[in-house]
Write a protein that holds these residues in place. Structure first.
Motif, PDB file in Angstrom:
ATOM      1  N   GLY A 310       0.865  -0.890   0.079  1.00  0.00           N
ATOM      2  CA  GLY A 310      -0.077  -0.069   0.112  1.00  0.00           C
ATOM      3  C   GLY A 310       0.790   1.521  -0.062  1.00  0.00           C
ATOM      4  O   GLY A 310       0.316   2.294   0.115  1.00  0.00           O
ATOM      5  N   LYS A 312       2.267   2.617  -2.553  1.00  0.00           N
ATOM      6  CA  LYS A 312       2.483   3.668  -3.799  1.00  0.00           C
ATOM      7  C   LYS A 312       1.144   4.395  -3.441  1.00  0.00           C
ATOM      8  O   LYS A 312       1.773   5.556  -3.756  1.00  0.00           O
ATOM      9  CB  LYS A 312       2.599   2.375  -5.019  1.00  0.00           C
ATOM     10  N   LYS A 313       0.889   3.489  -3.021  1.00  0.00           N
ATOM     11  CA  LYS A 313      -0.976   4.318  -2.941  1.00  0.00           C
ATOM     12  C   LYS A 313      -0.749   5.594  -1.887  1.00  0.00           C
ATOM     13  O   LYS A 313      -1.736   6.563  -2.404  1.00  0.00           O
ATOM     14  CB  LYS A 313      -2.106   3.460  -2.852  1.00  0.00           C
ATOM     15  N   TYR A 314      -0.234   5.272  -0.867  1.00  0.00           N
ATOM     16  CA  TYR A 314      -0.377   5.696   0.181  1.00  0.00           C
ATOM     17  C   TYR A 314       0.785   7.118  -0.239  1.00  0.00           C
ATOM     18  O   TYR A 314      -0.162   8.758  -0.260  1.00  0.00           O
ATOM     19  CB  TYR A 314       0.452   5.071   1.128  1.00  0.00           C
ATOM     20  N   GLN A 316       0.609   8.342  -3.422  1.00  0.00           N
ATOM     21  CA  GLN A 316       0.355   9.415  -4.410  1.00  0.00           C
ATOM     22  C   GLN A 316      -0.575  10.023  -3.794  1.00  0.00           C
ATOM     23  O   GLN A 316      -1.299  11.137  -3.809  1.00  0.00           O
ATOM     24  CB  GLN A 316      -0.272   8.272  -4.934  1.00  0.00           C
ATOM     25  N   THR A 338      -9.265   3.044   4.084  1.00  0.00           N
ATOM     26  CA  THR A 338      -8.237   2.507   2.474  1.00  0.00           C
ATOM     27  C   THR A 338      -7.513   2.083   2.526  1.00  0.00           C
ATOM     28  O   THR A 338      -6.775   0.548   2.441  1.00  0.00           O
ATOM     29  CB  THR A 338      -8.746   3.155   1.427  1.00  0.00           C
TER      30      THR A 338
END
Length: 346
Positions: A310, A312-314, A316, A338
């Motif tokens: 997670g 990478k999403k964080y 972003q 999320t």
């Protein structure tokens, strides 16, 4: 070597003073993650303290403590004034920077360049001691080399090896500093950027370890390249303390695991990433209301999920293009809702 037994306790771990990194928002979030580390200000010049907005420069929240103030000075008069003026701001100790290799600092005979003037360092330390009852410490390199800094008599480059380090310490030890924090790299003052000086000169831990072995009464903390709990534990078998630098902002959740450095704390559960974010949100709200930059407030959070699923999403979600004053609370709540629960709450 001047024999002086300091009664100042060296913390097992501290977080190095780093320009544009160890500001008060970073320190506040770091203290949420750990109660076990000594935190430092960024390096502050004596001239800034003497002539600048002292409340803005020196004030910090009690929740950040203990905090050490690091100053850069080029003469004992300025050092004395700066320390005297800082006495009322609640710092636990005051540290002299003799390690910064930047041209701007060394060009004004501050930072690592001071190591070429051991008598001046001694005088500065004495002036700092005279100005306060607080512990006075020093952070320096194992040497300065490849610089073109020459001894006028021998026409040779100075500060190249262990004997030169001993010579430096033999002089400054007469001022009885309470701790020596030694960055286990030489500083190259000409031809390398500060970034390169953190990476290119090789680390020489053994020089610092040998120093502690030979002079066991010196209060010695080592700095340079420590990024894991295991490497810190190993170093603590040889010296009094370990200072970490880049790891504190490249993988900040490392701080939550500092409890593992203390015997008997194996069963303690560190604060979770989710709870750390929740604890930081009221601070963000208050500081935004006081007009502070949302980007500087968010910067301590950037590496919280380093190396985890997670991540990478964080990153972003917290990218500079996304983060705005009006959106940051929604972004943090999205993260809490999320991100993978096993990483967020365990």
């Amino acid at each position: 070597m001047e024999k002086y037994f300091s009664n100042v306790e060296t913390p097992k771990v501290s977080i190095a003073p780093m320009v544009d990194k160890t500001h008060r928002h970073f320190r506040y979030f770091s203290r949420i993650l750990t109660k076990d580390a000594l935190l430092y200000t960024e390096m502050i010049t004596a001239q800034s303290i003497i002539h600048g907005d002292r409340d803005k420069i020196l004030s910090f929240r009690k929740e950040e403590g203990p905090v050490a103030l690091q100053i850069a000075a080029s003469n004992p008069e300025d050092a004395y004034k700066a320390v005297k003026l800082s006495n009322d701001y609640g710092y636990s100790e005051i540290n002299l920077n003799c390690g910064c290799p930047s041209d701007r600092v060394s060009g004004n005979l501050m930072g690592a360049a001071l190591m070429s003037s051991k008598d001046l360092v001694y005088e500065i330390l004495c002036a700092m001691k005279e100005a306060t009852n607080k512990p006075i410490t020093i952070k320096h390199r194992i040497g300065i080399d490849g610089t073109g800094v020459l001894d006028n008599t021998s026409n040779k480059i100075i500060m190249e090896g262990y004997n030169d380090l001993l010579d430096f310490l033999n002089t400054i030890s007469k001022a009885k500093p309470d701790r020596y924090t030694i960055h286990a790299r030489s500083a190259i003052l000409k031809g390398l950027s500060p970034k390169d000086n953190r990476e290119i000169p090789p680390l020489d831990y053994n020089m610092v370890y040998n120093l502690k072995k030979e002079f066991d009464y010196l209060n010695i903390e080592i700095n340079g390249g420590f990024k894991t709990i295991e490497s810190i534990k190993d170093a603590l078998t040889k010296v009094d303390g370990v200072m970490i630098g880049r790891a504190a902002y490249e993988d900040c959740y490392l701080l939550a695991n500092f409890y593992k450095l203390y015997n008997g704390n194996e069963n303690i559960k560190p604060i979770s990433r989710g709870d750390a974010i929740k604890a930081y949100i009221p601070y963000i709200i208050e500081e935004l209301e006081n007009g502070n930059s949302v980007h500087s407030l968010v910067s301590p959070l950037h590496s919280l999920f380093q190396g985890q699923k997670g991540s990478k999403k964080y990153k972003q979600l917290l990218s500079s293009s996304n983060v705005k004053k009006d959106s940051i609370l929604d972004i943090l709540n999205t993260i809490l809702e999320t991100m993978p629960e096993d990483i967020l709450w365990n």
